[in-house]
Design an enzyme around this catalytic site. Sequence first.
Site, PDB file in Angstrom:
ATOM      1  N   ASN A  41     -22.980   3.640 -36.864  1.00 43.21           N
ATOM      2  CA  ASN A  41     -21.786   3.569 -35.533  1.00 43.21           C
ATOM      3  C   ASN A  41     -21.191   5.131 -35.873  1.00 43.21           C
ATOM      4  OD1 ASN A  41     -21.339   3.288 -38.832  1.00 43.21           O
ATOM      5  ND2 ASN A  41     -18.741   2.604 -38.128  1.00 43.21           N
ATOM      6  N   ILE A  42     -21.470   5.702 -34.640  1.00 46.66           N
ATOM      7  CA  ILE A  42     -21.022   7.301 -34.417  1.00 46.66           C
ATOM      8  C   ILE A  42     -19.922   6.915 -33.658  1.00 46.66           C
ATOM      9  CG2 ILE A  42     -21.951   9.383 -33.709  1.00 46.66           C
ATOM     10  CD1 ILE A  42     -24.701   8.412 -33.394  1.00 46.66           C
ATOM     11  N   GLU A  43     -18.624   7.204 -34.647  1.00 47.74           N
ATOM     12  CA  GLU A  43     -17.622   7.839 -34.170  1.00 47.74           C
ATOM     13  C   GLU A  43     -17.094   8.767 -33.251  1.00 47.74           C
ATOM     14  OE1 GLU A  43     -14.587   6.482 -37.125  1.00 47.74           O
ATOM     15  OE2 GLU A  43     -15.102   4.342 -36.749  1.00 47.74           O
ATOM     16  N   ASN A  44     -16.369   9.264 -32.204  1.00 47.36           N
ATOM     17  CA  ASN A  44     -16.152  10.153 -31.835  1.00 47.36           C
ATOM     18  C   ASN A  44     -14.067  10.708 -31.951  1.00 47.36           C
ATOM     19  OD1 ASN A  44     -14.959  11.715 -28.567  1.00 47.36           O
ATOM     20  ND2 ASN A  44     -16.960  12.564 -29.532  1.00 47.36           N
TER      21      ASN A  44
ATOM     22  N   SER B 226     -12.692  11.036 -29.382  1.00 47.51           N
ATOM     23  CA  SER B 226     -11.607  10.639 -27.895  1.00 47.51           C
ATOM     24  C   SER B 226     -12.399   8.782 -28.347  1.00 47.51           C
ATOM     25  CB  SER B 226     -12.784  10.820 -27.223  1.00 47.51           C
ATOM     26  OG  SER B 226     -12.058   9.487 -25.771  1.00 47.51           O
TER      27      SER B 226
ATOM     28  N   CYS C 247     -21.574   1.520 -31.905  1.00 47.50           N
ATOM     29  CA  CYS C 247     -21.764   0.561 -33.065  1.00 47.50           C
ATOM     30  C   CYS C 247     -23.372   0.638 -33.487  1.00 47.50           C
ATOM     31  CB  CYS C 247     -21.863  -0.805 -32.807  1.00 47.50           C
ATOM     32  SG  CYS C 247     -19.615  -1.302 -32.357  1.00 47.50           S
TER      33      CYS C 247
ATOM     34  N   GLU D 269     -25.256  -1.651 -34.128  1.00 44.73           N
ATOM     35  CA  GLU D 269     -25.856  -2.098 -34.093  1.00 44.73           C
ATOM     36  C   GLU D 269     -26.742  -1.639 -32.022  1.00 44.73           C
ATOM     37  OE1 GLU D 269     -23.757  -3.189 -34.580  1.00 44.73           O
ATOM     38  OE2 GLU D 269     -23.231  -5.144 -35.287  1.00 44.73           O
TER      39      GLU D 269
ATOM     40  N   CYS E 275     -22.161  -5.262 -28.479  1.00 44.67           N
ATOM     41  CA  CYS E 275     -23.589  -5.460 -28.977  1.00 44.67           C
ATOM     42  C   CYS E 275     -23.872  -6.672 -28.617  1.00 44.67           C
ATOM     43  CB  CYS E 275     -23.417  -5.389 -30.285  1.00 44.67           C
ATOM     44  SG  CYS E 275     -22.947  -3.435 -30.875  1.00 44.67           S
TER      45      CYS E 275
HETATM   46  O1  LIG Z   1     -20.603  -5.411 -36.150  1.00 45.69           O
HETATM   47  C1  LIG Z   1     -20.503  -3.560 -35.907  1.00 45.69           C
HETATM   48  C2  LIG Z   1     -19.120  -3.830 -36.672  1.00 45.69           C
HETATM   49  C3  LIG Z   1     -18.112  -2.542 -35.696  1.00 45.69           C
HETATM   50  N1  LIG Z   1     -19.057  -1.784 -35.837  1.00 45.69           N
HETATM   51  C4  LIG Z   1     -18.066  -0.046 -36.096  1.00 45.69           C
HETATM   52  C5  LIG Z   1     -17.111   0.336 -34.848  1.00 45.69           C
HETATM   53  C6  LIG Z   1     -16.810   1.022 -35.217  1.00 45.69           C
HETATM   54  O2  LIG Z   1     -16.985   2.410 -35.237  1.00 45.69           O
HETATM   55  C7  LIG Z   1     -15.617   1.053 -36.170  1.00 45.69           C
HETATM   56  C8  LIG Z   1     -14.712  -0.052 -36.876  1.00 45.69           C
HETATM   57  O3  LIG Z   1     -14.537  -1.178 -35.667  1.00 45.69           O
HETATM   58  O4  LIG Z   1     -17.072   0.185 -37.125  1.00 45.69           O
HETATM   59  C9  LIG Z   1     -20.488  -1.783 -36.110  1.00 45.69           C
HETATM   60  O5  LIG Z   1     -20.623  -0.602 -35.599  1.00 45.69           O
HETATM   61  N2  LIG Z   1     -20.973  -2.773 -35.792  1.00 45.69           N
HETATM   62 ZN   LIG Z   2     -20.313  -3.733 -31.506  1.00 48.62          ZN
END
Ligand SMILES: O=c1ccn([C@H]2C[C@H](O)[C@@H](CO)O2)c(=O)[nH]1
Ligand SMILES: [Zn+2]
EC number: 3.5.4.5
Length: 133
Positions: free
Chosen positions: A44-47, A49, A55, A57, A93
């Site tokens: 997962n790559i957050e921002n 914003s 996610c 996946e 996803c």
């Molecule tokens: O199956 C999942 C569920 C959540 N997230 C990420 C989204 C967010 O960055 C963090 C919290 O929701 O987890 C995923 O990558 N996959």
């Molecule tokens: Zn997802």
Amino acid sequence: MSDNKKDLHALAQQGAEKAYAPYSQFPVGASLRTRTGETFIGCNIENSSYGLGICAERTAIAAAVTAGFGPGDIEEMAVYVPDENIASPCGACRQVISEFLDKDKTVTAYNRHGDSKTWTIEQLLPDGFSLRN
Ligand SMILES: O=c1ccn([C@H]2C[C@H](O)[C@@H](CO)O2)c(=O)[nH]1
Ligand SMILES: [Zn+2]
């Protein structure tokens, strides 16, 4: 556990180590194997914003598609969270996974203890929207 499954479990763990999740503090890793036996990982790559976060996946699928793989080419996926609970793929996803994995393929999710749950794509997204079947 078969070698293939063990592989994807370990690779999903590696993916989680790459996660950029400073806002949720919830790292997620994903991995997949293509029909040619190649494997890819995602995280997962957050921002800042928040809504732009992506996610694990979907970044794993993006890696495979970038390498030339398309619908029907992905055999199996795994998801790993270093948490007590098993994380099941979110709705967004599930839709993206269903674009690239056929209905009888599986996604297995693992928690930090190695407990797992496996779903077919049909179980993840029954009667999903598709233009490709
Ligand atoms: O199956 C999942 C569920 C959540 N997230 C990420 C989204 C967010 O960055 C963090 C919290 O929701 O987890 C995923 O990558 N996959
Ligand atoms: Zn997802």
